[in-house]
Design an enzyme around this catalytic site. Structure first.
Site, PDB file in Angstrom:
ATOM      1  CD  GLN A  58      49.912  37.459 -79.385  1.00 57.78           C
ATOM      2  OE1 GLN A  58      50.202  37.634 -80.569  1.00 57.78           O
ATOM      3  NE2 GLN A  58      49.368  38.411 -78.639  1.00 57.78           N
TER       4      GLN A  58
ATOM      5  CB  CYS B 155      51.800  40.612 -81.351  1.00 56.38           C
ATOM      6  SG  CYS B 155      51.658  42.412 -81.232  1.00 56.38           S
TER       7      CYS B 155
ATOM      8  CG  HIS C  57      49.043  41.379 -84.525  1.00 59.47           C
ATOM      9  ND1 HIS C  57      49.301  40.812 -83.295  1.00 59.47           N
ATOM     10  CD2 HIS C  57      49.137  40.372 -85.431  1.00 59.47           C
ATOM     11  CE1 HIS C  57      49.534  39.513 -83.452  1.00 59.47           C
ATOM     12  NE2 HIS C  57      49.455  39.230 -84.729  1.00 59.47           N
TER      13      HIS C  57
ATOM     14  CG  ASP D 268      49.502  36.714 -86.988  1.00 64.97           C
ATOM     15  OD1 ASP D 268      49.554  36.716 -85.742  1.00 64.97           O
ATOM     16  OD2 ASP D 268      48.653  37.367 -87.625  1.00 64.97           O
TER      17      ASP D 268
END
Length: 243
Positions: free
Chosen positions: A102, A108, A182, A197
């Site tokens: 990211q 996200c 998130h 992630d």
């Protein structure tokens, strides 16, 4: 959040469209998938609880799970400990895992969605002119960092965001609004459960899983997120399942 970063993102990706689509539920997510060029053979739906009875209500098979959770001090401390442990002890990560860093704020949800779709391309069906299919093909061989940068510059994804926001009639947030929620994804790649992630430096291998046990295995990891922040209630789980 510095205003400068938020303004830059607003010009590229509609900062928290995924959070706004979340308020619309399956309708909002279905709309977004449709605009990305996916055929409606798989869809996202809420997971209403983590006990066996409620999990049994989720249609099967499931190919990915999305977790929305609050970013707190306890989580950030655990995240640093986890990263240090993996760097010291190592882990096995299948090179077939599609992983994106990211590189822009508040994206996200989009990255979580891309992770869910990219690692299940063998199951999903795309239209011939699918925006997402083209994006995944063009970014497949890039590094995680370059995948993130490619997303920043992708005009078709930006236009799809804007169209979906208009169709869903969701209210745009203030440029100064801070988002402390998130999205992350869980997927099965060759029999291993991966947590993806974009804020982390690498995928997290949570061990063995199967097509049949993916939902339950991912839920066990989600429970640990909740146990680390027992006073928090802002957790949402969604599953991508076959219709």
């Amino acid at each position: 959040m510095p205003k400068r970063c938020t303004v830059q993102l607003e010009q590229s990706l509609q900062p928290d469209l995924m959070l706004r689509l979340q308020k619309l539920g399956a309708i909002g997510w279905g709309l977004f998938l449709q605009q990305l060029g996916l055929l409606p053979t798989w869809q996202f739906g809420d997971v209403f609880g983590m006990d066996p009875e409620l999990l049994s209500l989720v249609p099967r098979p499931v190919c990915s799970i999305l977790l929305l959770f609050p970013v707190t001090g306890k989580y950030e401390a655990y995240k640093q400990e986890e990263e240090a442990k993996i760097k010291a002890e190592g882990q096995k990560v299948n090179p077939r895992v599609y992983f994106m860093k990211q590189t822009i704020s508040n994206a996200c949800g989009t990255i979580g969605l891309i992770h869910a779709l990219a690692n299940n391309q063998d199951k999903l069906e795309f239209e011939c002119d699918s925006v997402m299919k083209r994006f995944l093909e063009d970014s497949a061989n890039l590094s995680p960092e370059d995948k993130g940068k490619y997303l920043e510059k992708d005009e078709s994804i930006r236009v799809t965001h804007e169209f979906s926001a208009q169709e869903g009639q969701t209210e745009a947030p203030s440029l100064d609004e801070k988002v402390d929620l998130h999205f992350i994804s869980f997927v099965n790649v060759d029999g291993h459960l991966y947590e993806l992630d974009g804020r982390k430096p690498f995928p997290i291998n949570h061990g063995d899983t199967t097509v049949d046990s993916l939902l339950g295995d991912a839920i066990e990891v989600c429970k640990k997120f909740m146990q680390r922040d027992p006073d928090e209630l802002r957790f949402t789980v969604m599953a991508l399942y076959k219709v």
